[in-house]
Design a protein around this motif. Structure first.
Motif, PDB file in Angstrom:
ATOM      1  N   ARG A 233       0.817  -1.212   0.000  1.00  0.00           N
ATOM      2  CA  ARG A 233       0.000   0.000   0.000  1.00  0.00           C
ATOM      3  C   ARG A 233       0.855   1.269   0.000  1.00  0.00           C
ATOM      4  O   ARG A 233       0.534   2.253  -0.656  1.00  0.00           O
ATOM      5  N   GLY A 234       1.936   1.250   0.755  1.00  0.00           N
ATOM      6  CA  GLY A 234       2.750   2.456   0.944  1.00  0.00           C
ATOM      7  C   GLY A 234       2.389   3.131   2.263  1.00  0.00           C
ATOM      8  O   GLY A 234       1.342   2.853   2.857  1.00  0.00           O
ATOM      9  N   VAL A 235       3.257   4.017   2.706  1.00  0.00           N
ATOM     10  CA  VAL A 235       3.047   4.671   4.008  1.00  0.00           C
ATOM     11  C   VAL A 235       2.175   5.921   3.843  1.00  0.00           C
ATOM     12  O   VAL A 235       2.116   6.513   2.766  1.00  0.00           O
ATOM     13  N   ASP A 236       1.512   6.299   4.917  1.00  0.00           N
ATOM     14  CA  ASP A 236       0.660   7.503   4.875  1.00  0.00           C
ATOM     15  C   ASP A 236       1.498   8.775   4.848  1.00  0.00           C
ATOM     16  O   ASP A 236       1.153   9.738   4.176  1.00  0.00           O
ATOM     17  N   VAL A 237       2.577   8.761   5.626  1.00  0.00           N
ATOM     18  CA  VAL A 237       3.383   9.979   5.787  1.00  0.00           C
ATOM     19  C   VAL A 237       4.869   9.630   5.687  1.00  0.00           C
ATOM     20  O   VAL A 237       5.304   8.597   6.213  1.00  0.00           O
ATOM     21  N   VAL A 238       5.616  10.479   5.002  1.00  0.00           N
ATOM     22  CA  VAL A 238       7.084  10.389   5.053  1.00  0.00           C
ATOM     23  C   VAL A 238       7.611  11.649   5.719  1.00  0.00           C
ATOM     24  O   VAL A 238       7.212  12.766   5.377  1.00  0.00           O
ATOM     25  N   PHE A 239       8.501  11.440   6.679  1.00  0.00           N
ATOM     26  CA  PHE A 239       9.169  12.521   7.401  1.00  0.00           C
ATOM     27  C   PHE A 239      10.546  12.674   6.763  1.00  0.00           C
ATOM     28  O   PHE A 239      11.422  11.835   6.940  1.00  0.00           O
ATOM     29  N   SER A 250      11.596   8.348  -1.128  1.00  0.00           N
ATOM     30  CA  SER A 250      10.564   8.801  -0.179  1.00  0.00           C
ATOM     31  C   SER A 250       9.213   8.939  -0.880  1.00  0.00           C
ATOM     32  O   SER A 250       8.175   8.561  -0.340  1.00  0.00           O
ATOM     33  N   LEU A 251       9.230   9.488  -2.106  1.00  0.00           N
ATOM     34  CA  LEU A 251       7.975   9.625  -2.856  1.00  0.00           C
ATOM     35  C   LEU A 251       7.423   8.247  -3.219  1.00  0.00           C
ATOM     36  O   LEU A 251       6.215   8.009  -3.132  1.00  0.00           O
ATOM     37  N   LEU A 252       8.322   7.337  -3.610  1.00  0.00           N
ATOM     38  CA  LEU A 252       7.909   5.978  -3.977  1.00  0.00           C
ATOM     39  C   LEU A 252       7.283   5.228  -2.805  1.00  0.00           C
ATOM     40  O   LEU A 252       6.461   4.343  -2.999  1.00  0.00           O
ATOM     41  N   ALA A 253       7.704   5.573  -1.598  1.00  0.00           N
ATOM     42  CA  ALA A 253       7.237   4.850  -0.413  1.00  0.00           C
ATOM     43  C   ALA A 253       5.820   5.238  -0.010  1.00  0.00           C
ATOM     44  O   ALA A 253       5.185   4.559   0.797  1.00  0.00           O
ATOM     45  N   LEU A 254       5.305   6.343  -0.599  1.00  0.00           N
ATOM     46  CA  LEU A 254       3.992   6.859  -0.153  1.00  0.00           C
ATOM     47  C   LEU A 254       2.815   6.066  -0.732  1.00  0.00           C
ATOM     48  O   LEU A 254       2.867   5.564  -1.853  1.00  0.00           O
TER      49      LEU A 254
END
Ligand SMILES: [Zn+2]
Length: 340
Positions: A233-239, A250-254
């Protein structure tokens, strides 16, 4: 009085300078107690923006001090109060300042220790408007991390990314000053935390802080791990605050509609962005810089409640330079605090 001043590229000198005059109306005189080091100190020390600065300049953006004298008309404060002074000289009259959003001030005079003289000196006259009271339960060393570090995380996670309980967040550089606090904040909210770090030792420490998953980014692709952990699914938020070296991952992980919040770019300021990914996946990108006065107060209240910053070490003023070295070479886990 003793002051630590920057005379040129990496040329820091501990020297004697005259004490400030008695505090003007609306100001207090602070006896400085501690400074927390930040990446902006490293940038300044390396010579960034020298053209726009007058040298020598007293360094130190994030600090804690104790009131030793009150100027005319200062109310609500007494000698002996400990305070976290704000990290920039803002105008106090523009709309943003009047609303307490000083980090959006339209007429800011500068960032302390970077554009204008900072806090690494024994005495500073500070506008009473630009400081926040330190609760009794908070140690002086911890309070040194309130005005920039802790408040930046508050602003990023809650004002900008609007992190919600139960969400999954990827915290980049989980061993950094803000990364360690972001892990603690997100866990306290009931989020699932994936933290990255550059070596196994930092990964273990991030896990001990509460991170549910850790990724040694020098060995593994953190975006793949983030996708696997979230069942693709990917993460809701990247810090974010690492910048060039992590940006595309980081963008890919969202997840679809995910939020990325960034306050820094320690690995470089330019990165490629796949625009199709931004609009098709409906991503939100928030730039975050500094914090509001309320963020500083909220951070101190959380510290008083037991959510303390992670301190890598506490060192004397003479070791400020060594601290910058450690910060630059990433040999830190948490914050370096310098006592005065
Ligand atoms: Zn203003």
């Amino acid at each position: 009085m003793r002051a630590l001043r920057l005379h040129g590229d990496r040329d820091l000198r501990l020297e004697d300078i005259p004490e400030p005059p008695p505090p003007a109306p609306g100001e207090v005189r602070l006896r400085m107690r501690g400074i927390a080091l930040n990446h902006i100190d490293v940038w300044g020390w390396r010579g960034m923006a020298f053209a726009q600065r007058q040298l020598p300049i007293c360094v130190g953006v994030e600090a804690v001090g104790e009131i030793v004298a009150l100027g005319e008309g200062v109310e609500g404060w007494t000698v002996g109060d400990r305070v976290a002074p704000y990290g920039a000289q803002t105008c106090g009259v523009c709309r943003a300042c009047r609303e307490g959003r000083d980090n959006l001030c339209e007429n800011v005079s500068g960032i302390m220790g970077f554009h204008i003289d900072g806090f690494a000196r024994e005495f500073v006259n500070q506008k009473a408007r630009l400081m926040v009271r330190v609760p009794e339960a908070v140690s002086t060393e911890d309070a040194a991390c309130a005005a920039v570090t802790f408040s930046t995380v508050e602003h990023m996670l809650f004002d900008n990314a609007k992190l919600q309980p139960g969400e999954t967040i990827l915290v980049q550089a989980g061993g950094s000053g803000i990364g360690t606090i972001a892990i603690k904040q997100a866990k306290a909210l009931g989020c699932t935390v994936i933290a990255t770090a550059g070596d196994d030792e930092k990964c273990a420490k991030a896990q001990a802080l509460g991170a549910d998953h850790v990724v040694n980014y020098s060995e593994k692709n953190f975006a793949s791990v983030a996708r696997r952990v979230t069942n693709k699914r990917g993460v809701d938020v990247v810090f974010e605050h690492v910048g060039a070296s992590t940006w595309s991952g980081s963008l890919l992980a969202l997840c679809l509609g995910g939020r990325l919040v960034t306050c820094g770019s320690t690995s470089g300021v330019s990165a490629e962005t796949n625009l199709m990914m931004i609009f098709q996946r409906q991503l939100h990108i928030f730039g975050s810089f500094g914090a509001s006065m309320r963020n500083v107060a909220d951070g101190l209240a959380k510290m008083a409640g037991g959510m303390t910053p992670v301190l890598d070490r506490v060192v004397p003023l003479e070791d400020f330079r060594d601290g910058l070295d450690r910060l630059e070479s990433r040999r830190v886990f948490g914050k370096i605090v310098v006592t005065i």
